[in-house]
Design a protein around this motif. Structure first.
Motif, PDB file in Angstrom:
ATOM      1  N   HIS A 157       1.520  11.672  -2.170  1.00 33.58           N
ATOM      2  CA  HIS A 157       0.137  11.176  -2.155  1.00 33.58           C
ATOM      3  C   HIS A 157      -0.269  10.756  -0.738  1.00 33.58           C
ATOM      4  O   HIS A 157      -1.409  11.008  -0.332  1.00 33.58           O
ATOM      5  CB  HIS A 157      -0.002   9.991  -3.109  1.00 33.58           C
ATOM      6  CG  HIS A 157      -0.255  10.388  -4.531  1.00 33.58           C
ATOM      7  ND1 HIS A 157      -1.519  10.556  -5.044  1.00 33.58           N
ATOM      8  CD2 HIS A 157       0.601  10.656  -5.550  1.00 33.58           C
ATOM      9  CE1 HIS A 157      -1.443  10.900  -6.318  1.00 33.58           C
ATOM     10  NE2 HIS A 157      -0.157  10.968  -6.653  1.00 33.58           N
ATOM     11  N   THR A 180      -3.074  12.797   2.466  1.00 31.74           N
ATOM     12  CA  THR A 180      -4.203  12.151   3.158  1.00 31.74           C
ATOM     13  C   THR A 180      -3.865  11.825   4.611  1.00 31.74           C
ATOM     14  O   THR A 180      -4.653  11.168   5.283  1.00 31.74           O
ATOM     15  CB  THR A 180      -4.605  10.856   2.435  1.00 31.74           C
ATOM     16  OG1 THR A 180      -3.488   9.950   2.414  1.00 31.74           O
ATOM     17  CG2 THR A 180      -5.042  11.144   1.004  1.00 31.74           C
ATOM     18  N   GLU A 235      -5.057   3.706  -3.869  1.00 36.48           N
ATOM     19  CA  GLU A 235      -4.871   4.956  -4.603  1.00 36.48           C
ATOM     20  C   GLU A 235      -4.772   4.641  -6.099  1.00 36.48           C
ATOM     21  O   GLU A 235      -3.854   3.948  -6.537  1.00 36.48           O
ATOM     22  CB  GLU A 235      -3.606   5.662  -4.129  1.00 36.48           C
ATOM     23  CG  GLU A 235      -3.180   6.853  -4.956  1.00 36.48           C
ATOM     24  CD  GLU A 235      -4.256   7.929  -5.042  1.00 36.48           C
ATOM     25  OE1 GLU A 235      -4.630   8.293  -6.185  1.00 36.48           O
ATOM     26  OE2 GLU A 235      -4.711   8.382  -3.970  1.00 36.48           O
ATOM     27  N   ASN A 240      -3.780  -1.537  -5.066  1.00 34.76           N
ATOM     28  CA  ASN A 240      -3.572  -0.365  -4.220  1.00 34.76           C
ATOM     29  C   ASN A 240      -4.844   0.485  -4.191  1.00 34.76           C
ATOM     30  O   ASN A 240      -5.555   0.609  -5.196  1.00 34.76           O
ATOM     31  CB  ASN A 240      -2.409   0.465  -4.749  1.00 34.76           C
ATOM     32  CG  ASN A 240      -1.934   1.510  -3.760  1.00 34.76           C
ATOM     33  OD1 ASN A 240      -1.311   1.157  -2.766  1.00 34.76           O
ATOM     34  ND2 ASN A 240      -2.238   2.767  -4.009  1.00 34.76           N
ATOM     35  N   ASP A 298       0.875  -1.174   0.000  1.00 31.68           N
ATOM     36  CA  ASP A 298       0.000   0.000   0.000  1.00 31.68           C
ATOM     37  C   ASP A 298       0.912   1.224   0.000  1.00 31.68           C
ATOM     38  O   ASP A 298       1.917   1.245   0.721  1.00 31.68           O
ATOM     39  CB  ASP A 298      -0.911  -0.007   1.236  1.00 31.68           C
ATOM     40  CG  ASP A 298      -1.917   1.122   1.232  1.00 31.68           C
ATOM     41  OD1 ASP A 298      -1.498   2.293   1.410  1.00 31.68           O
ATOM     42  OD2 ASP A 298      -3.123   0.860   1.062  1.00 31.68           O
ATOM     43  N   HIS A 299       0.598   2.230  -0.800  1.00 28.54           N
ATOM     44  CA  HIS A 299       1.509   3.376  -0.930  1.00 28.54           C
ATOM     45  C   HIS A 299       1.691   4.123   0.387  1.00 28.54           C
ATOM     46  O   HIS A 299       2.738   4.730   0.623  1.00 28.54           O
ATOM     47  CB  HIS A 299       0.994   4.325  -2.009  1.00 28.54           C
ATOM     48  CG  HIS A 299      -0.182   5.154  -1.607  1.00 28.54           C
ATOM     49  ND1 HIS A 299      -1.463   4.642  -1.510  1.00 28.54           N
ATOM     50  CD2 HIS A 299      -0.273   6.469  -1.268  1.00 28.54           C
ATOM     51  CE1 HIS A 299      -2.283   5.599  -1.141  1.00 28.54           C
ATOM     52  NE2 HIS A 299      -1.597   6.722  -0.978  1.00 28.54           N
ATOM     53  N   ARG A 300       0.721   4.057   1.294  1.00 30.23           N
ATOM     54  CA  ARG A 300       0.831   4.756   2.572  1.00 30.23           C
ATOM     55  C   ARG A 300       1.872   4.123   3.488  1.00 30.23           C
ATOM     56  O   ARG A 300       2.359   4.753   4.420  1.00 30.23           O
ATOM     57  CB  ARG A 300      -0.541   4.799   3.255  1.00 30.23           C
ATOM     58  CG  ARG A 300      -1.567   5.622   2.498  1.00 30.23           C
ATOM     59  CD  ARG A 300      -2.977   5.412   3.015  1.00 30.23           C
ATOM     60  NE  ARG A 300      -3.432   4.054   2.759  1.00 30.23           N
ATOM     61  CZ  ARG A 300      -4.675   3.613   3.040  1.00 30.23           C
ATOM     62  NH1 ARG A 300      -5.546   4.451   3.596  1.00 30.23           N
ATOM     63  NH2 ARG A 300      -5.020   2.380   2.771  1.00 30.23           N
TER      64      ARG A 300
END
Length: 352
Positions: free
Chosen positions: A183, A187, A274, A272, A62-64
């Motif tokens: 990104h 958030t 996003e 993902n 996950d990009h987070r």
């Protein structure tokens, strides 16, 4: 006389101290991520140590998670820096961060650490299949402890070149990581549940690095590590240095990746959340499909060949299994053959 060389203590302490700091800060970052329903993923793990450097790696699902890992790392460096400066004032820490995609564009390679294991392994004569076989073995539930993993590829080389520009204040990051972090930052909750200060992004122009990115100038973004906050604020006023807005970083990174698609691509993660990081480029999907088909067909072919050879060996063993009576008869026949062909020649009456 001291028990060790003068250089040993700071490096040994660094290894152990950072190991403890990373584990502690990751546990905290993981707990905070779960509180805001961000999936933290697996913890970072040590890739390797190189002299006075330690290199960690983390699988992103996950990009987070890139931001969670960054927050944990920055906190670990800050906490260990206090101890380091107290004991060794002349020493300091610097960091670099980058991401790399696999198995397209970059590759995981595997080695057996034991020479005996290598001797027993069949040489396939096909390096691609051999590495895929070891990769499959490495990620299986019964992981072989004799296997060592390494990473190679253009993104890996770029990351090590970027490390040349890092400093105690500047955590230099790759373009792809900057894009992913932006990104996530946009958030990131601001309440006390997460309790991390949003990273400050800066840009120091483009630099040429030998042997990477086709020789083209590469953009250098960095994140402020705050080693000396009060002095830095004064210095930044003199240099008129201001942190970048996320819109500006986002716009530049997307444009740069688009215009240099021969050397980089928009990072992606399967499933993902996003959309920006969910799409797999068509030519990457083709490569992935080709690689999967190759692995499945070659593995099936080799399995059929092994079973065929095994069956032939069983048939030969069965054909060669004689009874004691058969063995005795064969021995008599062999003795008769020797008697017929190896007897002394008959002599004539006349001698020469």
């Amino acid at each position: 006389m001291p028990p060790a060389e003068p250089w040993f203590s700071p490096i040994a302490q660094f290894y152990k101290g950072m190991e403890i700091a990373v584990a502690r800060e990751w546990a905290l970052a993981e707990a905070r991520s779960l509180q805001i329903n961000w999936p933290p993923g697996e913890p970072p793990e040590l890739w390797k140590s190189v002299g006075d450097e330690v290199i960690y790696t983390k699988l992103l699902t996950d990009h987070r998670q890139a931001l969670t890992a960054l927050n944990a790392w920055m906190a670990a460096v800050a906490s260990y820096r206090v101890r380091l400066k107290h004991q060794f004032p002349s020493l300091d820490l610097k960091s670099t961060g980058w991401i790399a995609g696999f198995p397209v564009h970059n590759a995981e390679v595997f080695f057996r650490s034991s020479s005996l294991a290598r001797e027993l392994e069949v040489d396939e004569g096909d390096e691609v299949y051999s590495n895929l076989s070891l990769l499959h073995e490495y990620y299986s539930e019964q992981r072989d402890k004799e296997l060592t993993r390494d990473f190679i590829g253009p993104a890996i080389d770029t990351g090590f070149r970027l490390a040349q520009l890092s400093s105690p204040r500047r955590l230099v990051i790759s373009v792809e990581l900057a894009l992913m972090l932006i990104h996530a930052v946009r958030t990131q909750p601001s309440d006390e549940r997460y309790n991390y200060t949003k990273p400050r992004f800066f840009f120091s122009g483009r630099h040429n690095f030998k042997g990477v990115f086709g020789g083209l100038p590469y953009p250098v973004f960095w994140i402020d590590m705050h080693p000396s906050p009060s002095l830095e604020r004064t210095e930044d006023k003199l240099n008129k240095l201001e942190p970048l807005g996320t819109d500006d970083v986002l716009e530049f990174c997307e444009a740069f990746i688009k215009e240099n698609s021969s050397y980089c691509f928009m990072p992606y993660i399967y499933n993902n959340v996003e959309p920006a990081f969910a799409r797999v480029p068509d030519h990457h999907q083709e490569r992935l499909n080709s690689l999967r088909d190759y692995w499945e067909s070659e593995r099936t072919k080799r399995e059929v060949e092994r079973k065929s050879l095994s069956q032939k060996d069983d048939d030969l063993d069965a054909a060669g299994a004689n009874s004691p009576a058969d063995d005795s008869k064969a021995a008599d026949e062999l003795a008769a053959w020797f008697a017929e062909h190896l007897r002394e020649p008959e002599q004539d009456g006349d001698q020469e």
